[in-house]
Design a protein around this motif. Structure first.
Motif, mmCIF file in Angstrom:
data_model
loop_
_atom_site.group_PDB
_atom_site.id
_atom_site.type_symbol
_atom_site.label_atom_id
_atom_site.label_comp_id
_atom_site.label_asym_id
_atom_site.label_seq_id
_atom_site.Cartn_x
_atom_site.Cartn_y
_atom_site.Cartn_z
ATOM 1 N N GLY A 179 53.505 41.083 41.203
ATOM 2 C CA GLY A 179 53.023 42.372 41.493
ATOM 3 C C GLY A 179 52.307 42.912 40.416
ATOM 4 O O GLY A 179 51.579 44.207 40.887
ATOM 5 N N LEU A 180 51.280 41.870 40.324
ATOM 6 C CA LEU A 180 50.347 42.125 40.213
ATOM 7 C C LEU A 180 48.772 42.858 40.542
ATOM 8 O O LEU A 180 48.845 42.620 41.952
ATOM 9 N N PRO A 181 47.787 44.242 40.194
ATOM 10 C CA PRO A 181 46.813 44.685 40.751
ATOM 11 C C PRO A 181 45.370 43.760 41.344
ATOM 12 O O PRO A 181 44.815 43.660 41.943
ATOM 13 N N SER A 182 45.910 42.836 40.503
ATOM 14 C CA SER A 182 44.601 41.684 40.555
ATOM 15 C C SER A 182 45.026 40.010 39.684
ATOM 16 O O SER A 182 46.094 40.329 39.568
ATOM 17 N N THR A 183 43.901 39.451 39.948
ATOM 18 C CA THR A 183 44.111 37.784 39.706
ATOM 19 C C THR A 183 44.172 38.421 37.906
ATOM 20 O O THR A 183 44.460 37.356 37.035
ATOM 21 N N LEU A 184 43.292 39.767 37.978
ATOM 22 C CA LEU A 184 42.924 39.391 35.933
ATOM 23 C C LEU A 184 43.924 39.613 34.967
ATOM 24 O O LEU A 184 43.533 39.174 34.034
ATOM 25 N N GLN A 238 38.006 37.167 40.245
ATOM 26 C CA GLN A 238 38.139 37.230 38.921
ATOM 27 C C GLN A 238 36.725 38.364 38.589
ATOM 28 O O GLN A 238 37.230 38.091 37.426
ATOM 29 N N SER A 239 35.748 38.280 38.832
ATOM 30 C CA SER A 239 34.671 39.236 39.987
ATOM 31 C C SER A 239 34.657 40.736 40.100
ATOM 32 O O SER A 239 33.448 40.660 40.428
ATOM 33 N N ILE A 240 36.088 40.770 40.722
ATOM 34 C CA ILE A 240 35.857 42.094 41.438
ATOM 35 C C ILE A 240 34.779 42.951 40.587
ATOM 36 O O ILE A 240 34.424 43.898 41.778
ATOM 37 N N ASN A 241 35.208 43.509 39.357
ATOM 38 C CA ASN A 241 35.101 44.582 38.690
ATOM 39 C C ASN A 241 33.052 44.569 38.867
ATOM 40 O O ASN A 241 33.421 45.623 38.834
ATOM 41 N N GLY A 300 34.511 45.165 43.560
ATOM 42 C CA GLY A 300 35.883 44.809 44.514
ATOM 43 C C GLY A 300 35.925 43.384 46.120
ATOM 44 O O GLY A 300 35.020 42.188 44.833
ATOM 45 N N TYR A 301 36.663 43.692 46.756
ATOM 46 C CA TYR A 301 36.801 42.101 48.032
ATOM 47 C C TYR A 301 36.145 41.998 48.817
ATOM 48 O O TYR A 301 36.150 41.743 49.694
ATOM 49 N N LYS A 302 34.552 42.003 48.710
ATOM 50 C CA LYS A 302 33.670 42.306 49.908
ATOM 51 C C LYS A 302 32.999 41.285 50.433
ATOM 52 O O LYS A 302 33.058 40.048 49.768
ATOM 53 N N VAL A 303 32.484 40.837 51.194
ATOM 54 C CA VAL A 303 31.840 39.800 52.012
ATOM 55 C C VAL A 303 30.689 38.893 51.161
ATOM 56 O O VAL A 303 29.930 40.014 50.869
#
Length: 275
Positions: free
Chosen positions: A57-62, A148-151, A155-158
């Motif tokens: 239930g974490l918001p991301s993989t970080l 792991q680099s979404i920040n 975000g989760y962009k192409v």
């Protein structure tokens, strides 16, 4: 080979040798029962750090830790005898230095029986990949969208559109030249994924990339319809287990409240049955 010989788990070099041949099949797994269902069906099984979002239930993989990856990796290993086990290196476990990466990769392989590790990053991780491979750690690379680099990616962009394409091609060449045995391409335009697949000598594993990649991977809870909080564009649901599960739980609750479960066949008599 004997017709009765049992299939054994492929090695990283076996996956590398599948370049340009029959597409490589892979899914994520986090538990022993799920691994048992995939064993021998998938060429490799990945214990992804997506476990943080899917199961914890974490918001991301970080927020995923080495302890979590070790726990789930060991569980999946107990269910595999015919598929290669690959375990993700979590955020913060390899970026500091090649030496840090080796210590943590060696620990993951030792404690999970994994045959390889996966780490994110392109040109800037090439030195680390080469360092690990030279010391006996097979590495699967991961470029494009690196969760792991979404920040820093926003975000989760192409990834790889327009002026980003050349950098992504350079990333693919760098990890291939560094000795990775395969590379995951995540959320990459199909044409660019095709170009990269044709340019490098190691297999490309697509997730939101192209059907022409050398293989494909999905998060198993996504493709089974177990994880329903959201559905990425690149996911096809091959099952509706989430809906089925909710219906089964509701039916159970209704029967308990109606006292129709447990029925006589689910309870025990006062005396042991005679033989």
């Amino acid at each position: 080979m004997s017709a009765t010989a049992q299939k054994t788990a492929p090695m990283p070099d076996d996956i590398r040798a599948m370049k340009g041949g029959t597409p490589i099949v892979s899914l994520t797994a986090y538990t022993t029962p799920m691994a048992q269902m995939m064993d021998g069906v998938c060429d490799f099984v990945l214990v992804g750090d997506s476990v943080g979002m899917v199961l914890h239930g974490l918001p991301s993989t970080l927020g995923v830790t080495m302890e979590m990856m070790t726990l789930h990796g060991a569980a999946v290993a107990r269910g595999l005898t015919k598929s290669l086990l690959v375990v993700d290196m979590p955020f913060g476990s390899y970026e500091e230095s090649p030496e840090q990466a080796f210590r943590n990769a060696a620990a993951l392989m030792r404690d999970t029986s994994a045959g390889a590790v996966k780490l994110e990053g392109g040109t800037h991780m090439a030195e680390t990949i080469a360092f690990l491979v030279a010391r006996g750690v097979p590495v699967m690379a991961h470029i494009g969208l690196t969760p792991q680099s979404i920040n820093t990616l926003g975000g989760y962009k192409v990834q790889g559109r327009d002026d980003q394409a050349e950098q992504l091609r350079a990333d693919a060449r760098a990890v291939s030249d560094a000795g990775a045995f395969s590379v995951v391409l995540e959320k990459v335009p199909a044409t660019l994924a095709d170009t990269i697949t044709g340019e490098i000598t190691i297999p490309t594993i697509g997730i939101g990339a192209s059907p022409n990649c050398d293989g494909q991977i999905l998060v198993v809870d996504d493709m089974l319809g177990l994880f329903t909080a959201f559905k990425p564009k690149f996911v096809k649901r091959f099952g509706t287990l989430g809906d089925d599960g909710r219906a089964a739980i509701r039916a159970y609750a209704d029967e308990v409240r109606a006292r129709s479960f447990p029925a006589a066949e689910h309870t025990f008599s006062d005396k042991a049955p005679t033989k």
